[in-house]
Design a protein around this motif. Structure first.
Motif, mmCIF file in Angstrom:
data_model
loop_
_atom_site.group_PDB
_atom_site.id
_atom_site.type_symbol
_atom_site.label_atom_id
_atom_site.label_comp_id
_atom_site.label_asym_id
_atom_site.label_seq_id
_atom_site.Cartn_x
_atom_site.Cartn_y
_atom_site.Cartn_z
ATOM 1 N N PRO A 191 -0.418 -7.046 -23.491
ATOM 2 C CA PRO A 191 -0.672 -6.372 -22.213
ATOM 3 C C PRO A 191 -2.104 -5.858 -22.164
ATOM 4 O O PRO A 191 -2.744 -5.679 -23.196
ATOM 5 C CB PRO A 191 0.321 -5.221 -22.242
ATOM 6 C CG PRO A 191 0.454 -4.898 -23.684
ATOM 7 C CD PRO A 191 0.261 -6.181 -24.448
ATOM 8 N N PRO A 192 -2.610 -5.617 -20.969
ATOM 9 C CA PRO A 192 -3.964 -5.083 -20.851
ATOM 10 C C PRO A 192 -4.031 -3.593 -21.174
ATOM 11 O O PRO A 192 -5.096 -3.069 -21.436
ATOM 12 C CB PRO A 192 -4.308 -5.329 -19.389
ATOM 13 C CG PRO A 192 -2.996 -5.312 -18.699
ATOM 14 C CD PRO A 192 -2.004 -5.857 -19.662
ATOM 15 N N PHE A 193 -2.885 -2.937 -21.108
ATOM 16 C CA PHE A 193 -2.852 -1.495 -21.377
ATOM 17 C C PHE A 193 -1.746 -1.197 -22.375
ATOM 18 O O PHE A 193 -0.819 -1.990 -22.533
ATOM 19 C CB PHE A 193 -2.594 -0.691 -20.093
ATOM 20 C CG PHE A 193 -3.614 -0.927 -19.029
ATOM 21 C CD1 PHE A 193 -4.877 -0.367 -19.126
ATOM 22 C CD2 PHE A 193 -3.308 -1.728 -17.934
ATOM 23 C CE1 PHE A 193 -5.824 -0.598 -18.141
ATOM 24 C CE2 PHE A 193 -4.256 -1.960 -16.954
ATOM 25 C CZ PHE A 193 -5.515 -1.395 -17.056
ATOM 26 N N SER A 194 -1.852 -0.049 -22.976
ATOM 27 C CA SER A 194 -0.862 0.343 -23.972
ATOM 28 C C SER A 194 0.532 0.492 -23.341
ATOM 29 O O SER A 194 0.673 0.898 -22.194
ATOM 30 C CB SER A 194 -1.276 1.666 -24.589
ATOM 31 O OG SER A 194 -0.179 2.234 -25.255
ATOM 32 N N GLN A 195 1.525 0.160 -24.125
ATOM 33 C CA GLN A 195 2.905 0.372 -23.662
ATOM 34 C C GLN A 195 3.541 1.575 -24.338
ATOM 35 O O GLN A 195 4.760 1.745 -24.266
ATOM 36 C CB GLN A 195 3.750 -0.872 -23.924
ATOM 37 C CG GLN A 195 3.254 -2.093 -23.182
ATOM 38 C CD GLN A 195 4.394 -2.998 -22.763
ATOM 39 O OE1 GLN A 195 5.271 -2.603 -22.021
ATOM 40 N NE2 GLN A 195 4.368 -4.218 -23.259
ATOM 41 N N THR A 196 2.773 2.369 -25.032
ATOM 42 C CA THR A 196 3.365 3.568 -25.620
ATOM 43 C C THR A 196 3.460 4.647 -24.554
ATOM 44 O O THR A 196 2.605 4.752 -23.667
ATOM 45 C CB THR A 196 2.539 4.088 -26.808
ATOM 46 O OG1 THR A 196 1.183 4.186 -26.397
ATOM 47 C CG2 THR A 196 2.626 3.144 -27.986
ATOM 48 N N SER A 220 4.431 4.299 -19.487
ATOM 49 C CA SER A 220 3.207 4.049 -20.233
ATOM 50 C C SER A 220 2.073 3.706 -19.274
ATOM 51 O O SER A 220 2.274 3.589 -18.062
ATOM 52 C CB SER A 220 3.417 2.898 -21.200
ATOM 53 O OG SER A 220 3.652 1.712 -20.469
ATOM 54 N N HIS A 221 0.884 3.538 -19.846
ATOM 55 C CA HIS A 221 -0.226 3.069 -19.028
ATOM 56 C C HIS A 221 0.105 1.729 -18.391
ATOM 57 O O HIS A 221 -0.280 1.450 -17.269
ATOM 58 C CB HIS A 221 -1.492 2.951 -19.893
ATOM 59 C CG HIS A 221 -2.122 4.264 -20.199
ATOM 60 N ND1 HIS A 221 -2.004 4.885 -21.419
ATOM 61 C CD2 HIS A 221 -2.852 5.096 -19.415
ATOM 62 C CE1 HIS A 221 -2.646 6.041 -21.378
ATOM 63 N NE2 HIS A 221 -3.164 6.199 -20.179
ATOM 64 N N PHE A 222 0.820 0.905 -19.137
ATOM 65 C CA PHE A 222 1.174 -0.399 -18.580
ATOM 66 C C PHE A 222 2.134 -0.246 -17.398
ATOM 67 O O PHE A 222 2.039 -0.958 -16.410
ATOM 68 C CB PHE A 222 1.766 -1.317 -19.646
ATOM 69 C CG PHE A 222 2.013 -2.715 -19.154
ATOM 70 C CD1 PHE A 222 0.959 -3.574 -18.903
ATOM 71 C CD2 PHE A 222 3.304 -3.170 -18.912
ATOM 72 C CE1 PHE A 222 1.170 -4.853 -18.429
ATOM 73 C CE2 PHE A 222 3.531 -4.452 -18.438
ATOM 74 C CZ PHE A 222 2.457 -5.296 -18.195
ATOM 75 N N LEU A 267 3.296 -12.215 -14.672
ATOM 76 C CA LEU A 267 2.332 -11.574 -15.573
ATOM 77 C C LEU A 267 2.754 -10.155 -15.929
ATOM 78 O O LEU A 267 2.479 -9.680 -17.024
ATOM 79 C CB LEU A 267 0.951 -11.551 -14.907
ATOM 80 C CG LEU A 267 0.270 -12.911 -14.775
ATOM 81 C CD1 LEU A 267 -0.898 -12.836 -13.817
ATOM 82 C CD2 LEU A 267 -0.188 -13.396 -16.144
ATOM 83 N N LEU A 268 3.422 -9.479 -14.992
ATOM 84 C CA LEU A 268 3.842 -8.098 -15.262
ATOM 85 C C LEU A 268 5.054 -8.066 -16.184
ATOM 86 O O LEU A 268 5.203 -7.149 -16.987
ATOM 87 C CB LEU A 268 4.166 -7.371 -13.952
ATOM 88 C CG LEU A 268 2.982 -7.150 -13.010
ATOM 89 C CD1 LEU A 268 3.443 -6.456 -11.747
ATOM 90 C CD2 LEU A 268 1.897 -6.332 -13.690
ATOM 91 N N VAL A 269 5.924 -9.069 -16.061
ATOM 92 C CA VAL A 269 7.119 -9.082 -16.920
ATOM 93 C C VAL A 269 6.741 -9.495 -18.340
ATOM 94 O O VAL A 269 7.247 -8.939 -19.317
ATOM 95 C CB VAL A 269 8.178 -10.059 -16.360
ATOM 96 C CG1 VAL A 269 9.350 -10.167 -17.323
ATOM 97 C CG2 VAL A 269 8.663 -9.609 -14.997
ATOM 98 N N ALA A 270 5.816 -10.481 -18.436
ATOM 99 C CA ALA A 270 5.568 -11.128 -19.725
ATOM 100 C C ALA A 270 5.393 -10.162 -20.901
ATOM 101 O O ALA A 270 6.000 -10.376 -21.946
ATOM 102 C CB ALA A 270 4.367 -12.065 -19.602
ATOM 103 N N PRO A 271 4.594 -9.108 -20.781
ATOM 104 C CA PRO A 271 4.407 -8.254 -21.954
ATOM 105 C C PRO A 271 5.619 -7.385 -22.283
ATOM 106 O O PRO A 271 5.636 -6.748 -23.334
ATOM 107 C CB PRO A 271 3.217 -7.367 -21.565
ATOM 108 C CG PRO A 271 2.594 -8.018 -20.394
ATOM 109 C CD PRO A 271 3.698 -8.713 -19.687
ATOM 110 N N ILE A 330 3.356 -4.197 -27.769
ATOM 111 C CA ILE A 330 3.117 -2.750 -27.720
ATOM 112 C C ILE A 330 1.718 -2.474 -27.202
ATOM 113 O O ILE A 330 1.474 -1.530 -26.471
ATOM 114 C CB ILE A 330 3.322 -2.128 -29.111
ATOM 115 C CG1 ILE A 330 4.779 -2.307 -29.526
ATOM 116 C CG2 ILE A 330 2.969 -0.658 -29.100
ATOM 117 C CD1 ILE A 330 5.017 -1.963 -30.959
ATOM 118 N N GLY A 331 0.799 -3.342 -27.601
ATOM 119 C CA GLY A 331 -0.505 -3.318 -26.980
ATOM 120 C C GLY A 331 -1.421 -2.244 -27.516
ATOM 121 O O GLY A 331 -1.187 -1.649 -28.567
ATOM 122 N N LYS A 332 -2.484 -2.044 -26.733
ATOM 123 C CA LYS A 332 -3.568 -1.190 -27.193
ATOM 124 C C LYS A 332 -3.146 0.264 -27.276
ATOM 125 O O LYS A 332 -2.075 0.650 -26.846
ATOM 126 C CB LYS A 332 -4.741 -1.330 -26.222
ATOM 127 C CG LYS A 332 -5.293 -2.729 -26.206
ATOM 128 C CD LYS A 332 -6.208 -2.912 -25.022
ATOM 129 C CE LYS A 332 -6.679 -4.345 -24.962
ATOM 130 N NZ LYS A 332 -7.340 -4.646 -23.704
#
Lengths: 292, 472, 356, 235
Positions: free
Chosen positions: A122-127, A139-141, A206-210, B302-304
């Motif tokens: 993903p382009p942004f963190s998923q935490t 998350s940011h994502f 694209l939004l689902v993929a990550p 999980i990413g960045k």
């Protein structure tokens, strides 16, 4: 309470993706009166192209733009080659053609990229974000999901309401023959509708993929829930797609969170039945008496 | 009115005639198609089956079959196993085969759909005239054909599933290979009981026989008062989004240790969902869903942020295994397995390398080659069963414990060891990247699938035989 | 120019639909007997049995969609109802097979009524959406209520025991074919009956149908129930031939294949249901032999069957819009005109269409 | 001047028009009369390019239109108001008008023409932001004609504009049409079932029966032909 909030937030972020998917279906339904069952597979395919680009060390945003552009081209090609020749023939045929395309796209993707699930960065963190001392299931994502779907909706709204192309598209969707008599090149407008829908579908992909096990089948459920969302909202209404997406996302999340994940699709079915019993053409059906 | 009927008579007759023609055409066409399809098997079966001998066995060949998922949601990872098994058979064929018989391994896609398994298994039996099935995958899929294969006395060997049901005395021709899921559950439960006493335990398990059997094993060891939440998922629902709500529920229940009985995709999506809650409990993962080269690529989602990668997310995770983890590159078995795969299934090796799935396939196929050898030159189906029951305990396999086959026990291993992923351990490098490796944190344990204690196994596994090391 | 003789009188089948359909069914049964007993290998016999039960499901859906104008993406779920009903009966009771199958049909028909009642108010795509989510959701109940349905492992069915030395596989195939032929005769008669006319009237114009005194909603529910009953029997046969009923046997792809196969064969025709069944059963077989012949690797060719099925579906929909049977009919009526009808026939035909 | 010469149209096996010819003059109303199914609507659809004739030519200001697409015909200056009013209910009144003006290209020209036609039909001005679905039958007919005028056509084809309208509304509509043809020097072709009111405003008339022209003359002489009126026009 915290659990309730998290389940709600999960519902919102998946609901926004359902909304993007529903929007793609609505755009095509408005233009050509067809439910495009290949929409999910087309989004899957363009996301795989983006994945391959990412593997080649292309930047995320370049890959993102490329996927949307390729999605648009794919939409045009599908409409021109497979849908246009069936215009005016039995109404079931183009729908079955889209099912055939769904099967072919998944088969081709499986042949090229294999069955193995992959991770799509993903382009942004998923935490999860922290709000004060507690962290929440957002998350940011997830913010990116919500923002990009809202931007997509806004762009579509502006396009439809305030541009000539949008006026032509609406005219062609609601009264194709009258539109032709007013000089609208209906064929081109329908192609444009498919192109825009394919962009929305690619965005959903694209939004689902990550967030999922990325493989040839990963959009199947999103097609089903996106379709549910589109039906709940009313197949003619882009605003309905957004609202339907959120309702479906929240409904599925609550059922999954409180009753068990096996019941999620039946929860969606129950929701659909309740909505359709009250309004057989969805919440945002404008004119009930219109011909189909 | 009368007139009207008179007028319609001829047209009705015409229609009737046309319909009759069409029916004749249809039947004729059906029979043509069917006849076209039937010609090939009858000729092939007449050439392969020598008279008065065992089906699928000739003086120069043994035909084996399997159904595995190559497409559909279950194909990921599991489509690597059969090609890896074929590497072992190709190796054996290159070295003279089994008593001069070359192994011909046919595997079909069943997409993990039992109805499709039933059809494809009939194809293997009726058309390909197999000697036995080996390495068919899945509990529901193989349950569907267990009765069929047993009624025909066709060995259903080394099913890729840890269901206790393969040891059912009603079905003597069925046999598993990996440990029963409850054995793994008991060993993980035993480890948890001893190392995480007093902690709050949560379960996240697949809503099927696999998950339920692991839970049975866990519950035999872990006091039920320690288990604060039991969450499940459906494998198909993984496609509709990560199991975020289940992880939220586990977190809300205050679980400190979370036990997974999951397939690899679910492991990564669940860990990703927990990160989405900013939550990192102690994970304990059943071997099915623990392989880092399989789980790792999906964890890149999980990413960045926080410098989190798949390897840091998996660091500290506890899991069990019953064959040496492929990270132990100094292990002679791991070395020989990698070489076998590289030499005899180069396409598979180049695509996946030696990961948990390909290693599994090689170990299973190597076990079966030994079973064929033990059955002797006069290969019969009953002879194969007898050989496994008689000599199975002495087969030399990569397993950490000896096989426990007997006339009544029809699953392979009744033991496992507990490992922990550690940043300091040697990494596993495969085409998909470099993934964290594990270190043993317990002795090897053995236990029975039912009630009964977990014991420490003191033996050391035998090294690969020289014939394998030298020729591979 | 010599006149081509008309076919002899005996070639004409009786006008009475029931008699005519029975004669056709008996002829077909004889053909199938020869095919399965003498011509085909046992494996292909098994496939013919599968074609038969797919034809039942496809025929039922064909009535619903082709004749009554209602679409269903949920027939896989209705098959699951029939399959689980039959399996539960086999596990818990000692009824005979015919009774079990009848109860399975009944249970699925009841499920069809439950789905059909809300469906009466819904238009095409809305009904598609509802049935689609049904196809996904209903089979998952098998996992949710594991104590009843035994989860993913499912319920083991009892195959019917054949008399004498008959091969059990052949016996089951015969039962499936017999079931299919009985259903075909019943459906063919139904289509010729008052109900068939009502179905079509409702499909063509609901307002006109209700003005003509037809209870539109009831007609639609009846069509759904009939169609679901067929799906139930097909599901019960699926359960028998796969030996087990579990949730994994009814994926969304099954429902989609049923619909696609039905349209591929020709919506609204019963012969088309057989074509669709042949396509569903044989395409994967052909694909695997093609890929074997082409020497493709096993990993990559696994998808060939699906690609071929999808491509054929697209092509048939574009080139023969009314499906395989429609295509044959067009070829057939062309040949018919050329071979059996004097030139004048053309004029009457064009006049007939002209007046329509 | 709109000229139709020997046009035949066929739908499958059905002959809808057979060798039809007529000439419509600039600044005049030409009405096409006939019973249901006589081929009036087909003739209009052939003129606007919605159906393509098997034989014959259609010329407008000397240019051949046959074989052109609908869009090209519209651009040539022919506006067709279809039967059943053809307003797009899902759009507002103003959007309907904007749609009609789109072929003018520049935004300022569009604005000007919309202002102009709203001037012509004051009730529409008050309803400009309402959805067309909320309009009455008469208002819808006004909107349909206004929208056609918004493309600044040289010829206006009207298909049964009086259908379903109250007599008083029909009368007003006919007056507007007469006014338009005079002042804007439009070529108007009016298909009507209501022959009496059509003949009252038209200069010339053509009577169709089963796809053929059975009479063509000035409106006044046709109106005087009792035999013809009884036979084909029903009054």
């Amino acid at each position: 309470m915290n659990f309730f909030i998290n389940v709600t937030l999960n519902g919102i972020s998946s609901g926004m993706i359902f909304a993007a998917m529903a929007l793609a279906l609505v755009l095509i339904y408005r233009a050509t009166r067809i439910v495009n069952f290949a929409q999910g597979a087309m989004g899957m395919f363009t996301s795989f192209v983006a994945y391959s680009l990412l593997q080649q060390k292309v930047g995320y945003w370049e890959a993102f733009a490329a996927a949307l552009a390729i999605g648009m081209v794919l939409g045009v090609v599908v409409e021109r080659i497979f849908i246009r020749p069936l215009h005016g023939k039995a109404e079931l045929n183009p729908v079955i053609v889209t099912i055939g395309l769904l099967i072919v796209f998944e088969g081709i993707a499986g042949t090229i990229w294999g069955s193995t699930n992959r991770g799509f960065s993903p382009p942004f963190s998923q935490t999860g974000l922290r709000v004060g001392r507690t962290s929440i299931a957002f998350s940011h994502f997830d913010l990116f999901i919500v923002a990009s779907v809202i931007i997509l909706m806004a762009v579509m709204l502006v396009l439809f309401r305030f541009t000539r192309a949008g006026l032509r598209m609406r005219a062609a969707a609601f009264a194709p023959e009258t539109a032709r008599l007013l000089g609208v090149r209906v064929g081109r407008v329908l192609t444009l509708g498919w192109a825009l829908a394919a962009v929305a579908g690619s965005l959903a992909g694209l939004l689902v993929a990550p967030t999922t096990a990325f493989g040839p089948l990963y959009m199947d459920f999103y097609l089903v829930y996106g379709f549910t969302a589109a039906v709940v909202g009313g197949l003619d209404s882009p605003v309905g797609a957004l609202v339907g997406g959120l309702i479906t996302g929240l409904g599925v999340s609550y059922v999954g969170g409180y009753l068990g994940s096996s019941l999620e699709p039946l929860g969606a079915l129950a929701l659909l039945m309740v909505v359709l019993m009250a309004r057989p053409e969805g919440i945002f059906a404008r004119t009930a008496a219109r011909r189909v | 009115m009368k007139q009207a009927t008179d007028i319609t008579v001829p047209s009705q007759q015409r229609r009737a005639k046309r319909r009759s023609l069409k029916a004749v055409v249809a039947v004729a066409a059906i029979s043509l198609i069917a006849a076209a399809c039937s010609s090939s098997p009858s000729s092939s079966s007449s050439t392969t089956a020598a008279p008065a001998s065992t089906p699928g066995v000739t003086s120069s060949s043994i035909t084996l079959g399997a159904t595995v998922p190559l497409t559909g949601p279950a194909a990921s990872g599991y489509d690597e196993i059969a090609p890896a098994m074929n590497a072992v058979f190709a190796w054996k064929n290159a070295h003279g085969g089994v008593y001069g018989r070359k192994i011909n391994y046919i595997y079909y896609d069943d997409a993990y759909n039992p109805a499709s398994t039933a059809t494809q298994t009939r194809k293997l039996v009726l058309q390909d005239n197999i000697f036995a099935t080996v390495g068919s995958l899945g509990t529901p899929t193989q349950t569907a054909v267990q009765g069929y294969l047993n009624s025909l006395k066709i060995p259903q060997m080394f099913i890729e599933s840890g269901c206790n049901c393969w040891s059912d005395p009603k079905y003597p021709y069925s046999s598993g290979w990996e440990p029963p899921y409850s054995v793994e559950g008991k060993i993980l439960g035993y480890y948890i009981k001893n190392h995480f006493a007093g902690k709050k335990i949560g379960y996240f398990t697949q809503n099927d026989e696999f998950g339920q059997d692991v839970v049975k094993g866990l519950d035999m060891e872990i006091p039920s008062s320690d288990v604060v939440s039991r969450q499940t998922y459906d494998p198909t629902s993984l496609l509709s989004g990560p199991p975020a709500n289940q992880m939220a529920a586990l977190k809300a229940a205050g679980a400190q240790v979370v036990v997974f009985a999951t397939i690899p995709a679910a492991t990564s999506l669940a860990i990703g969902a927990a990160e989405g809650l900013n939550w990192s409990p102690q994970y304990v993962v059943d071997s099915v869903g623990a392989d880092s080269p399989t789980v790792g690529p999906l964890l890149s989602i999980i990413g960045k942020g926080k410098g989190l990668t798949a390897n840091t997310a998996l660091n500290g995770t506890i899991f069990d295994d019953y064959i040496p983890p492929e990270a132990e590159t100094s292990n002679a078995w791991v070395q020989v397995e990698a070489k076998l795969l590289k030499d005899y299934a180069p396409a598979t090796y180049n695509k996946y390398g030696l990961d948990g799935n390909t290693e599994y396939g090689i170990a299973l196929a190597y076990t079966f080659v030994q079973a064929l050898e033990a059955a002797g030159p006069h290969l019969t189906r009953q002879g194969l069963l007898d050989a496994i029951a008689r000599d199975g305990k002495n087969f030399i396999t990569p397993g950490l414990v000896p096989l426990s086959y007997s006339s009544t026990v029809h699953f392979g291993y009744e033991g496992a060891q507990v490992f922990q992923y550690e940043a300091s351990a040697p990494q596993i490098t495969v085409p998909s990247g470099s993934w964290i490796g594990g270190k043993a944190v317990s002795p090897v344990y053995t236990t029975s699938p039912g009630a009964g204690p977990v014991n420490v196994y003191s033996g050391t596994p035998p090294p690969p035989p020289a014939s394998l090391v030298n020729s591979a | 120019m010599p006149k081509i003789p008309r076919p002899p009188k005996w070639f004409h089948l009786p006008r009475q639909p029931l008699v005519r359909h029975l004669i056709l069914a008996i002829v077909a049964a004889g053909g199938f007997y020869l095919l399965t007993n003498d011509i085909l290998s046992t494996y292909n016999t098994v496939l013919v049995g599968e074609i038969a039960f797919y034809a039942i499901a496809l025929g039922g859906l064909s009535i619903l969609t082709g004749a009554n104008g209602q679409i269903s993406f949920g027939h896989g779920a209705l098959m699951a109802v029939g399959a689980y009903t039959a399996a539960l009966l086999m596990v818990h009771t000692h009824f005979n097979l015919v009774l079990e199958l009848l109860i399975a049909i009944g249970a699925a028909a009841i499920a069809g009524v439950i789905v059909g009642i809300p469906a009466t108010r819904l238009k095409g795509p809305y009904l598609a959406g509802m049935t689609l989510i049904l196809a996904v959701g209903l089979p998952l109940l098998g996992n949710q209520y594991g104590s009843v349905f035994n989860g993913d492992q499912g319920l083991v069915t009892t195959p019917p025991s054949p008399p004498g030395s008959v091969n059990p596989e052949l016996w089951l195939t015969w039962i499936e074919i017999l079931g299919a032929l009985v259903i075909m005769v019943l459906l063919a008669n139904l289509m010729k009956s008052r109900f068939g006319r009502m179905f079509r009237a409702v499909r063509d114009d609901e307002v006109a149908a209700s003005l003509a005194g037809i209870h539109v909603a009831r007609t639609k529910v009846i069509a759904f129930a009939v169609s679901a009953g067929c799906a139930g029997l097909a599901g019960a046969f699926l359960a028998l031939s796969s030996g087990v009923v579990s949730s994994g046997e009814f994926p969304l792809s099954l429902s989609i294949e049923i619909l696609a196969g039905m349209v591929l064969g020709g919506a609204g025709t019963l012969v088309g249901a057989w074509w669709g069944g042949i396509a569903l059963v044989f395409f994967p077989q052909w694909a695997s032999s093609i890929s074997k012949a082409a020497g493709l690797g096993t990993g990559g060719n696994a998808y060939l069957g699906t690609i071929i099925f999808g491509a054929v579906l697209v092509l048939v929909m574009m080139l023969a819009p009314s499906g395989i049977q429609g295509g044959f009919r067009r070829v057939g009526s062309f040949a018919d005109r050329r071979l059996f009808r004097p030139r004048g026939g053309d004029v009457t035909k064009s006049l007939q269409t002209g007046s329509e | 001047m709109l000229e139709v010469e020997g046009v035949s149209v066929q739908y499958g096996a059905v002959r809808a028009l057979e060798d039809v010819s007529l000439t419509a003059e600039v600044g005049a109303i030409t009405t096409i009369l006939g019973a249901n199914g006589a081929g009036k609507t087909t003739l209009l659809r052939a003129m606007s390019g919605l159906v393509h004739p098997r034989r014959g030519t259609i010329r407008f200001d000397g240019r051949v239109l046959t074989g052109r697409s609908v869009e090209q015909v519209v651009r040539a200056g022919i506006a067709h108001v279809p039967e059943g009013r053809g307003v797009i209910e899902e759009l507002t009144v103003e959007e309907n008008l904007r749609l009609g003006s789109l072929i003018l290209g520049s935004r300022s020209a569009q604005k000007a023409v919309i202002a102009e036609v709203l001037e012509l039909f004051p009730p529409l001005r008050d309803a400009r932001n309402r959805y067309a679905s909320s309009l009455s039958g008469g208002e819808r007919q006004m909107l349909a004609i206004a929208r056609a005028l918004a493309s600044r056509p040289k010829a206006l084809l009207l298909d049964e504009p009086s259908l379903g309208l109250a007599p008083i509304v029909t009368a007003r509509l006919m007056a507007v049409l007469r006014e338009l043809s005079r002042s804007a020097s439009l070529t108007i072709i009016l298909v009507e079932q209501n022959a009496r009111s059509a003949l009252s405003i038209a200069q010339s008339a053509v009577v169709l029966n089963l796809g053929r022209v059975v009479a063509a003359d000035t409106a006044s002489s046709l109106a005087a032909d009792t035999n013809l009126r009884h036979h084909y026009l029903g009054f």
